[in-house]
Design a protein around this motif. Structure first.
Motif, mmCIF file in Angstrom:
data_model
loop_
_atom_site.group_PDB
_atom_site.id
_atom_site.type_symbol
_atom_site.label_atom_id
_atom_site.label_comp_id
_atom_site.label_asym_id
_atom_site.label_seq_id
_atom_site.Cartn_x
_atom_site.Cartn_y
_atom_site.Cartn_z
ATOM 1 N N ASP A 1 -2.305 10.474 -3.877
ATOM 2 C CA ASP A 1 -3.574 10.950 -4.449
ATOM 3 C C ASP A 1 -3.396 11.437 -5.879
ATOM 4 O O ASP A 1 -4.038 12.405 -6.303
ATOM 5 C CB ASP A 1 -4.162 12.068 -3.591
ATOM 6 C CG ASP A 1 -4.479 11.606 -2.168
ATOM 7 O OD1 ASP A 1 -4.940 10.465 -2.022
ATOM 8 O OD2 ASP A 1 -4.243 12.380 -1.231
ATOM 9 N N ALA B 1 1.938 2.851 -8.966
ATOM 10 C CA ALA B 1 0.574 3.139 -8.528
ATOM 11 C C ALA B 1 -0.464 2.570 -9.490
ATOM 12 O O ALA B 1 -1.520 2.073 -9.071
ATOM 13 C CB ALA B 1 0.388 4.643 -8.378
ATOM 14 N N ARG C 1 -1.147 3.462 -2.714
ATOM 15 C CA ARG C 1 -1.762 4.785 -2.734
ATOM 16 C C ARG C 1 -0.730 5.876 -2.471
ATOM 17 O O ARG C 1 -1.008 7.057 -2.666
ATOM 18 C CB ARG C 1 -2.897 4.870 -1.716
ATOM 19 C CG ARG C 1 -2.485 4.663 -0.274
ATOM 20 C CD ARG C 1 -3.692 4.792 0.645
ATOM 21 N NE ARG C 1 -3.318 4.746 2.044
ATOM 22 C CZ ARG C 1 -3.252 3.636 2.759
ATOM 23 N NH1 ARG C 1 -3.543 2.472 2.192
ATOM 24 N NH2 ARG C 1 -2.917 3.675 4.035
ATOM 25 N N GLU C 2 0.461 5.457 -1.985
ATOM 26 C CA GLU C 2 1.547 6.398 -1.753
ATOM 27 C C GLU C 2 2.847 5.739 -2.189
ATOM 28 O O GLU C 2 3.152 4.617 -1.771
ATOM 29 C CB GLU C 2 1.621 6.790 -0.271
ATOM 30 C CG GLU C 2 0.383 7.539 0.217
ATOM 31 C CD GLU C 2 0.190 7.469 1.714
ATOM 32 O OE1 GLU C 2 1.203 7.386 2.444
ATOM 33 O OE2 GLU C 2 -0.980 7.478 2.176
ATOM 34 N N ASP D 1 0.820 -1.206 0.000
ATOM 35 C CA ASP D 1 0.000 0.000 0.000
ATOM 36 C C ASP D 1 0.859 1.263 0.000
ATOM 37 O O ASP D 1 0.442 2.310 -0.490
ATOM 38 C CB ASP D 1 -0.901 0.014 1.243
ATOM 39 C CG ASP D 1 -1.793 -1.214 1.312
ATOM 40 O OD1 ASP D 1 -2.783 -1.264 0.559
ATOM 41 O OD2 ASP D 1 -1.483 -2.135 2.097
#
Length: 316
Positions: free
Chosen positions: A226, A204, A210-211, A184
């Motif tokens: 994001d 990603a 997500r990071e 993640d």
């Protein structure tokens, strides 16, 4: 990241011993012999050990799981955890404890020589042990060792969030890709990347991260969160740089501290740069990690003097 009554971060893999050799320059020119000062020293501490130490020093409940041999190197690793108060679950490793030789230049750069005989393709972390510890953890940080690769499905089935450090991945090697696409949060060095943004966005897009954060030494770090790519300035070291060994591990520990305590990715990355800068001031022959008070005060100063992009302001 899930709640847990027992462990904040389970660190898997990366336990071992390094022999530190200071050399007059890197690359080292051929010669019959060199007189080494300040000497040659063997001490416990590889990537998983340093991440565990960094997290523990910042007050996170940390547990380390790996294979260790019944040998002098394994005794050093067990003593390292005992002396620092870090819980360790050691699975017997018949081939012996992982070891490496680090050649360290005057400017702090490092060349590592890993003993590839200390393991085999059949090495495994017991699934039941992995599942039990992961189920009691808020988060797991996974080293890119072969036993940890086999543990990835068990970790995912336990429902724990994952991070990993790909180190100097070139963006192509398929062995590293399995970690990159399962975690993640993904850390890596930009040292071998021609186009860091392309690699970060590829991780990603192809995985679940997500990071994604690529550290770039004195140039700071690249943060993809994001869908936005942001440059994080390097933090100023509090004293002269003597060795880069462990800087990436310290960055990961600082970043994970930030995320696990509710800070947004940008602030967490600043924590990482501060922790990494501190690590560069610690001689390779010793082990030390930034304390929480120092991390918070130096990060506050860095954030006060740095423009924080509006999209990254505030907490999650």
């Amino acid at each position: 990241m899930t709640d847990s009554p027992d462990i904040d971060v389970l660190v898997l893999g990366g336990a071992g011993v390094d022999t530190i050799v200071h050399v007059p320059e890197l690359p080292l020119p051929f010669a019959d012999s060199y007189m080494i000062r300040p000497g040659i020293r063997t001490r416990a501490g590889q990537t998983g050990d340093f991440v565990a130490l960094g997290l523990h020093a910042l007050g996170l409940r940390t547990h380390h799981l790996d294979l260790l041999g019944d040998d002098p190197e394994g005794d050093l690793v067990r003593a390292f955890h005992r002396d620092h108060g870090i819980p360790l679950t050691a699975i017997p490793q018949p081939a012996g404890t992982k070891r490496a030789v680090n050649l360290v230049g005057p400017d702090g750069r490092r060349l590592s020589l890993y003993d590839a005989t200390r393991g085999s393709d059949t090495d495994r972390l017991p699934a039941d042990t992995v599942r039990t510890l992961a189920s009691a953890s808020r988060h797991a940080h996974v080293s890119i060792t072969q036993p940890c690769a086999h543990a990835l499905p068990v970790l995912r089935s336990a429902g724990v969030t994952l991070s990993t450090d790909l180190h100097d991945w070139d963006g192509e090697n398929l062995y590293h890709a399995q970690f990159a696409h399962t975690a993640d949060i993904v850390f890596l060095s930009a040292a071998a990347l021609d186009d860091p943004e392309r690699t970060l966005r590829g991780i990603a897009a192809e995985g679940r991260a997500r990071e994604v954060i690529a550290t770039a030494g004195a140039k700071g770090a690249h943060l993809l969160a994001d869908g936005r790519l942001t440059h994080i300035p390097a933090a100023a070291p509090p004293s002269p740089v003597v060795d880069s060994n462990g800087a990436g591990d310290a960055f990961a520990a600082g970043y994970l501290y930030g995320r696990l305590t509710g800070h947004p990715p940008y602030e967490s990355a600043v924590f990482g740069t501060v922790a990494g800068a501190h690590a560069c001031t610690v001689p390779a022959t010793t082990t030390d990690s930034i304390a929480l008070a120092a991390l918070l005060s130096r990060a506050e100063e860095a954030l006060r003097t740095t423009h924080v992009p509006p999209a990254h302001a505030g907490r999650d």
